[in-house]
Design a protein around this motif. Sequence first.
Motif, mmCIF file in Angstrom:
data_model
loop_
_atom_site.group_PDB
_atom_site.id
_atom_site.type_symbol
_atom_site.label_atom_id
_atom_site.label_comp_id
_atom_site.label_asym_id
_atom_site.label_seq_id
_atom_site.Cartn_x
_atom_site.Cartn_y
_atom_site.Cartn_z
ATOM 1 N N ILE A 1 0.817 -1.213 0.000
ATOM 2 C CA ILE A 1 0.000 0.000 0.000
ATOM 3 C C ILE A 1 0.855 1.269 0.000
ATOM 4 C CG2 ILE A 1 -0.303 0.095 2.515
ATOM 5 C CD1 ILE A 1 -3.002 0.917 -0.068
ATOM 6 N N THR A 2 2.020 1.232 0.649
ATOM 7 C CA THR A 2 2.904 2.404 0.668
ATOM 8 C C THR A 2 3.446 2.682 -0.730
ATOM 9 O OG1 THR A 2 3.488 1.974 2.967
ATOM 10 C CG2 THR A 2 4.950 3.429 1.737
ATOM 11 N N ASP A 3 3.830 1.629 -1.440
ATOM 12 C CA ASP A 3 4.285 1.809 -2.826
ATOM 13 C C ASP A 3 3.157 2.383 -3.679
ATOM 14 O OD1 ASP A 3 6.857 0.851 -2.355
ATOM 15 O OD2 ASP A 3 6.333 -1.210 -2.911
ATOM 16 N N GLN A 4 1.940 1.892 -3.476
ATOM 17 C CA GLN A 4 0.798 2.412 -4.227
ATOM 18 C C GLN A 4 0.561 3.889 -3.912
ATOM 19 O OE1 GLN A 4 -2.527 -0.168 -3.448
ATOM 20 N NE2 GLN A 4 -1.635 -1.876 -4.565
ATOM 21 N N ARG A 5 0.732 4.273 -2.667
ATOM 22 C CA ARG A 5 0.553 5.683 -2.294
ATOM 23 C C ARG A 5 1.643 6.552 -2.928
ATOM 24 N NH1 ARG A 5 0.262 5.923 3.859
ATOM 25 N NH2 ARG A 5 -0.164 8.118 3.493
ATOM 26 N N ILE A 6 2.874 6.040 -2.963
ATOM 27 C CA ILE A 6 3.974 6.763 -3.622
ATOM 28 C C ILE A 6 3.640 6.966 -5.100
ATOM 29 C CG2 ILE A 6 6.365 6.519 -4.431
ATOM 30 C CD1 ILE A 6 6.968 5.211 -1.664
ATOM 31 N N LEU A 7 3.200 5.900 -5.764
ATOM 32 C CA LEU A 7 2.869 6.005 -7.188
ATOM 33 C C LEU A 7 1.709 6.967 -7.417
ATOM 34 C CD1 LEU A 7 3.222 2.252 -8.226
ATOM 35 C CD2 LEU A 7 4.804 4.135 -8.738
ATOM 36 N N ALA A 8 0.710 6.922 -6.555
ATOM 37 C CA ALA A 8 -0.434 7.829 -6.699
ATOM 38 C C ALA A 8 0.009 9.282 -6.573
ATOM 39 C CB ALA A 8 -1.510 7.497 -5.657
ATOM 40 N N GLU A 9 0.855 9.574 -5.616
ATOM 41 C CA GLU A 9 1.336 10.952 -5.425
ATOM 42 C C GLU A 9 2.194 11.410 -6.600
ATOM 43 O OE1 GLU A 9 0.422 13.196 -3.235
ATOM 44 O OE2 GLU A 9 -0.868 11.782 -2.159
ATOM 45 N N LEU A 10 3.051 10.526 -7.097
ATOM 46 C CA LEU A 10 3.908 10.900 -8.228
ATOM 47 C C LEU A 10 3.100 11.075 -9.515
ATOM 48 C CD1 LEU A 10 7.098 8.778 -7.559
ATOM 49 C CD2 LEU A 10 6.848 11.270 -7.381
ATOM 50 N N GLN A 11 1.997 10.330 -9.665
ATOM 51 C CA GLN A 11 1.135 10.540 -10.828
ATOM 52 C C GLN A 11 0.470 11.903 -10.764
ATOM 53 O OE1 GLN A 11 -0.917 6.977 -12.902
ATOM 54 N NE2 GLN A 11 -1.162 6.629 -10.704
ATOM 55 N N LYS A 12 0.157 12.369 -9.564
ATOM 56 C CA LYS A 12 -0.451 13.696 -9.411
ATOM 57 C C LYS A 12 0.569 14.797 -9.658
ATOM 58 C CE LYS A 12 -3.143 12.248 -5.570
ATOM 59 N NZ LYS A 12 -3.461 12.526 -4.176
ATOM 60 N N ASP A 13 1.803 14.579 -9.183
ATOM 61 C CA ASP A 13 2.847 15.600 -9.306
ATOM 62 C C ASP A 13 4.209 14.926 -9.348
ATOM 63 O OD1 ASP A 13 4.586 17.745 -9.211
ATOM 64 O OD2 ASP A 13 3.711 18.652 -7.411
ATOM 65 N N GLY A 14 4.734 14.741 -10.541
ATOM 66 C CA GLY A 14 6.027 14.085 -10.725
ATOM 67 C C GLY A 14 7.218 14.946 -10.332
ATOM 68 N N ARG A 15 6.957 16.204 -9.985
ATOM 69 C CA ARG A 15 8.045 17.106 -9.596
ATOM 70 C C ARG A 15 8.239 17.191 -8.085
ATOM 71 N NH1 ARG A 15 8.494 22.412 -13.136
ATOM 72 N NH2 ARG A 15 10.211 22.545 -11.695
ATOM 73 N N LEU A 16 7.509 16.384 -7.332
ATOM 74 C CA LEU A 16 7.680 16.400 -5.881
ATOM 75 C C LEU A 16 9.121 16.064 -5.520
ATOM 76 C CD1 LEU A 16 4.545 14.384 -4.653
ATOM 77 C CD2 LEU A 16 4.972 16.824 -4.327
ATOM 78 N N THR A 17 9.641 16.758 -4.532
ATOM 79 C CA THR A 17 10.945 16.356 -4.002
ATOM 80 C C THR A 17 10.732 15.105 -3.169
ATOM 81 O OG1 THR A 17 10.738 17.609 -1.954
ATOM 82 C CG2 THR A 17 11.690 18.774 -3.862
ATOM 83 N N VAL A 18 11.794 14.375 -2.896
ATOM 84 C CA VAL A 18 11.680 13.182 -2.070
ATOM 85 C C VAL A 18 11.179 13.578 -0.676
ATOM 86 C CG1 VAL A 18 12.929 11.240 -1.048
ATOM 87 C CG2 VAL A 18 13.471 11.971 -3.355
ATOM 88 N N THR A 19 11.594 14.727 -0.186
ATOM 89 C CA THR A 19 11.138 15.200 1.123
ATOM 90 C C THR A 19 9.631 15.427 1.119
ATOM 91 O OG1 THR A 19 13.288 16.243 1.479
ATOM 92 C CG2 THR A 19 11.467 16.984 2.883
ATOM 93 N N GLU A 20 9.119 16.105 0.092
ATOM 94 C CA GLU A 20 7.673 16.342 -0.011
ATOM 95 C C GLU A 20 6.911 15.030 -0.160
ATOM 96 O OE1 GLU A 20 7.633 20.661 -2.303
ATOM 97 O OE2 GLU A 20 7.988 18.826 -3.465
ATOM 98 N N LEU A 21 7.434 14.140 -0.979
ATOM 99 C CA LEU A 21 6.792 12.848 -1.198
ATOM 100 C C LEU A 21 6.757 12.047 0.098
ATOM 101 C CD1 LEU A 21 5.551 10.767 -3.134
ATOM 102 C CD2 LEU A 21 7.898 10.043 -3.688
ATOM 103 N N ALA A 22 7.873 12.004 0.796
ATOM 104 C CA ALA A 22 7.943 11.258 2.059
ATOM 105 C C ALA A 22 6.911 11.775 3.057
ATOM 106 C CB ALA A 22 9.356 11.366 2.647
ATOM 107 N N GLU A 23 6.769 13.080 3.130
ATOM 108 C CA GLU A 23 5.796 13.678 4.037
ATOM 109 C C GLU A 23 4.372 13.268 3.660
ATOM 110 O OE1 GLU A 23 4.341 18.151 4.740
ATOM 111 O OE2 GLU A 23 6.482 17.814 5.172
ATOM 112 N N ARG A 24 4.076 13.263 2.368
ATOM 113 C CA ARG A 24 2.719 12.932 1.906
ATOM 114 C C ARG A 24 2.346 11.476 2.148
ATOM 115 N NH1 ARG A 24 1.445 16.263 -3.647
ATOM 116 N NH2 ARG A 24 2.086 18.292 -2.864
ATOM 117 N N VAL A 25 3.343 10.583 2.103
ATOM 118 C CA VAL A 25 3.036 9.161 2.276
ATOM 119 C C VAL A 25 3.372 8.644 3.675
ATOM 120 C CG1 VAL A 25 3.241 8.663 -0.190
ATOM 121 C CG2 VAL A 25 5.227 8.327 1.305
ATOM 122 N N GLY A 26 3.868 9.526 4.545
ATOM 123 C CA GLY A 26 4.114 9.141 5.931
ATOM 124 C C GLY A 26 5.361 8.316 6.156
ATOM 125 N N LEU A 27 6.414 8.614 5.402
ATOM 126 C CA LEU A 27 7.693 7.938 5.573
ATOM 127 C C LEU A 27 8.776 8.967 5.872
ATOM 128 C CD1 LEU A 27 7.841 5.487 2.511
ATOM 129 C CD2 LEU A 27 7.517 4.846 4.904
#
Length: 153
Positions: free
Chosen positions: A3-29
Amino acid sequence: MDITDQRILAELQKDGRLTVTELAERVGLSVSPCHRRVRALEQSGAIRGYRAELDPATLGLKFSALVFITLRDGDRRAVDAFEHAVADVPQVLQAQRLFGDPDYLLHVITRDLAAFRQLYDEHLSALPGVQRLTSTLVMKDVVIDRPLPLHGH
């Protein structure tokens, strides 16, 4: 893929320019595990790449058509020749091989009807092995570039 991988993919599909820091915050890692997961998703091929989404109308490409193509022959050589040639036509945004008749569906974009006619007459009809071309104009895009469904597949 969990499910965490799916959440990462969902967030990157919405915005592929997210930094790893922003992405980590959005998916709770934390950043490091998030970065490892993104790298693993890239290496597995789940993430094929990143690109900018362009607006065709703003770029002067306001004419869209679907072109159906039937080949004279369906042998491997004819199919390969056609597919290699169609891949070199930049106005073809998408080309799909179909079961049955017609053999192919192309999504084509040009600046206007005159440009489409020229492309149709000079390039599409000259593709190797073409027996018949038919086309229809796209009136309006209703769903376009929808993110892939990741839950409940």
